[in-house]
Scaffold this active site. Structure first.
Site, short mmCIF file in Angstrom:
data_model
loop_
_atom_site.label_atom_id
_atom_site.label_comp_id
_atom_site.label_asym_id
_atom_site.label_seq_id
_atom_site.Cartn_x
_atom_site.Cartn_y
_atom_site.Cartn_z
N ASN A 188 -4.62 8.28 5.43
CA ASN A 188 -3.97 7.03 5.35
C ASN A 188 -2.68 7.27 5.97
O ASN A 188 -1.63 7.61 5.45
CB ASN A 188 -3.90 6.42 3.88
CG ASN A 188 -2.91 5.35 3.85
OD1 ASN A 188 -2.77 4.42 4.50
ND2 ASN A 188 -2.60 4.79 2.41
N TRP A 189 -2.41 6.42 7.08
CA TRP A 189 -1.34 6.80 7.98
C TRP A 189 -0.27 5.97 7.58
O TRP A 189 1.15 6.00 8.11
CB TRP A 189 -1.41 6.57 9.73
CG TRP A 189 -2.05 7.86 10.32
CD1 TRP A 189 -2.71 9.04 9.77
CD2 TRP A 189 -2.23 7.91 11.56
NE1 TRP A 189 -3.04 9.76 10.80
CE2 TRP A 189 -2.91 9.21 11.99
CE3 TRP A 189 -1.91 6.99 12.73
CZ2 TRP A 189 -3.35 9.54 13.16
CZ3 TRP A 189 -2.26 7.64 13.96
CH2 TRP A 189 -3.16 8.78 14.22
N LYS A 190 -0.51 5.04 6.76
CA LYS A 190 0.34 3.88 6.34
C LYS A 190 1.24 3.27 7.69
O LYS A 190 0.48 3.21 8.72
CB LYS A 190 1.43 4.30 5.32
CG LYS A 190 0.71 5.07 4.24
CD LYS A 190 1.69 5.47 3.24
CE LYS A 190 0.94 6.20 2.02
NZ LYS A 190 1.57 6.54 0.73
N HIS B 106 -4.30 -0.56 -2.69
CA HIS B 106 -3.45 0.62 -2.47
C HIS B 106 -2.16 0.07 -3.34
O HIS B 106 -1.63 -0.98 -3.31
CB HIS B 106 -2.93 0.73 -1.10
CG HIS B 106 -2.30 2.40 -1.13
ND1 HIS B 106 -0.91 2.52 -1.43
CD2 HIS B 106 -2.52 3.59 -0.92
CE1 HIS B 106 -0.54 3.68 -1.52
NE2 HIS B 106 -1.64 4.34 -0.87
N GLU C 5 0.76 0.56 -2.98
CA GLU C 5 1.88 -0.24 -2.01
C GLU C 5 1.61 -1.62 -1.95
O GLU C 5 2.76 -2.23 -1.73
CB GLU C 5 2.25 0.54 -0.90
CG GLU C 5 2.92 1.98 -1.05
CD GLU C 5 2.64 3.20 -0.23
OE1 GLU C 5 2.13 2.83 1.05
OE2 GLU C 5 2.88 4.45 -0.53
N GLU D 106 -5.12 7.10 -7.73
CA GLU D 106 -4.04 7.65 -7.36
C GLU D 106 -2.89 7.11 -8.07
O GLU D 106 -2.08 5.95 -8.18
CB GLU D 106 -3.65 6.56 -5.87
CG GLU D 106 -4.57 7.07 -4.92
CD GLU D 106 -4.08 6.79 -3.49
OE1 GLU D 106 -3.93 7.84 -2.62
OE2 GLU D 106 -3.69 5.74 -3.24
N GLY E 223 3.52 10.39 -2.58
CA GLY E 223 4.94 10.55 -1.88
C GLY E 223 5.72 11.43 -2.48
O GLY E 223 6.80 11.74 -2.09
N SER F 188 -0.17 13.34 -3.12
CA SER F 188 0.62 14.55 -2.77
C SER F 188 -0.31 15.56 -2.53
O SER F 188 -0.14 16.91 -2.87
CB SER F 188 1.78 14.94 -3.91
OG SER F 188 2.68 13.92 -4.01
N GLY G 13 -1.99 10.45 2.15
CA GLY G 13 -0.83 9.82 2.97
C GLY G 13 -0.09 10.91 4.00
O GLY G 13 -0.61 11.29 4.96
N GLY G 14 1.25 11.37 3.42
CA GLY G 14 2.14 12.08 4.42
C GLY G 14 1.34 13.09 5.00
O GLY G 14 1.84 13.37 6.07
P1 PGA Z 1 0.60 10.65 -0.35
O1 PGA Z 1 0.04 9.40 -0.32
O2 PGA Z 1 -0.34 11.81 -0.13
O3 PGA Z 1 1.83 10.84 0.64
O4 PGA Z 1 1.40 11.34 -1.84
C1 PGA Z 1 -1.03 9.11 -0.89
C2 PGA Z 1 -1.70 7.55 -0.73
O5 PGA Z 1 -0.58 6.66 -0.77
O6 PGA Z 1 -2.58 7.16 -0.34
#
Ligand code: PGA
Length: 262
Positions: free
Chosen positions: A21-23, A108, A110, A179, A185, A224, A245-246
């Site tokens: 997930n590149w966001k 998600h 966010e 999640e 993050g 994470s 994500g990251g």
């Molecule tokens: P992260 O994000 O791997 O940066 O913790 C995961 C996500 O938001 O799907």
């Protein structure tokens, strides 16, 4: 719910799945470099694992142009709760499908927290995704406060139960990503025991509820995950893969993660 118990066992799905997930990151040229680096990995070519890339939607079509064969699939990070109409800035599930997506992240944290998505909107997006031929990957998770208050299970149950209120045809394939919001993050993944307990809770809840998740259930953990902890997390029973994500944005980091996982 008449869910097939066999479909709830990850033991029959040996392949791990990584969802990238590149966001709001990346660029058009980055898409090309990333796809070329990841799809040539032996871990993916051999079928040991599958990767689903969820770039910003504007690059889906571009990514599709670089993808060769079935090694790498594409997903969209969000879809509209509507199929069409006067909804400026929205992208429908059908449009995402046409651009190459076969999966859709839905709900998600966010999207829920920063863009006001409710459980009802999440249910509508699941329905839109399924109707368009996308496999919905529904994200659920608790906040730090909810965890401290011992509310993890009720919160997850509420987020799952809203999916039972879908209006139309039952959704045949639905994936769930656990999640915990306090982990996303932060560099602090949930502990193995915590993930195992929640995974068991989600599987039991799905198996016993009236939700319309029937076949090919998959369960993911997100929060994470990176090359440093993928090997240990990858052994967790009942977890089919990871939403990342990251650590998924840079090609080098993603390659290291794939190698660590298998
Ligand atoms: P992260 O994000 O791997 O940066 O913790 C995961 C996500 O938001 O799907």
């Amino acid at each position: 719910m008449s869910i097939n118990q066999n479909s709830l066992s990850s033991a029959v799905h040996p392949r791990k799945i990584l969802i990238a997930n590149w966001k709001l990151h990346g660029s058009g040229s980055h898409v090309e470099r990333w796809v070329q680096a990841v799809q040539t990995l032996e871990e993916i070519r051999s079928g040991q694992m599958q990767v689903i890339l969820c770039p910003p939607a504007i690059w889906l079509e571009r990514a599709r142009g670089y993808v060769q064969g079935e090694r790498l699939a594409l997903g969209v990070q969000n879809v509209s709760a509507q199929s069409e109409g006067s909804f400026t800035g929205e992208i429908s599930a059908a449009m995402a499908f046409e651009a190459g997506a076969r999966y859709a992240l839905v709900g998600h944290s966010e999207r829920r927290r920063l863009f006001g998505e409710t459980d009802q909107m999440v249910a509508a997006k699941v329905e839109q995704s399924a109707q368009a031929g996308l496999i919905p990957i529904v994200c659920i998770g608790e906040t730090a406060e909810e965890k401290r208050a011992g509310q993890t299970e009720p919160v997850l149950a509420r987020q799952l139960e809203c999916l039972g209120a879908l209006h139309g045809e039952p959704v045949s394939t639905l994936w769930i990503a656990y999640e915990p919001i306090w982990s996303i993050g932060t560099g602090i993944p949930a502990e193995a025991g915590n993930i195992l307990a929640v995974a068991a809770f989600i599987r039991a809840h799905v198996a016993s509820s009236d939700a319309t998740m029937r076949n090919q259930f998959r369960l993911f953990y997100g929060g994470s995950v990176g090359a440093g902890n993928a090997a240990a997390l990858g052994t967790l029973e009942g977890v089919d893969g990871f939403l990342v994500g990251g650590a998924s944005v840079e090609a080098d980091s993603m390659v290291a993660l794939c190698r660590a996982l298998v």
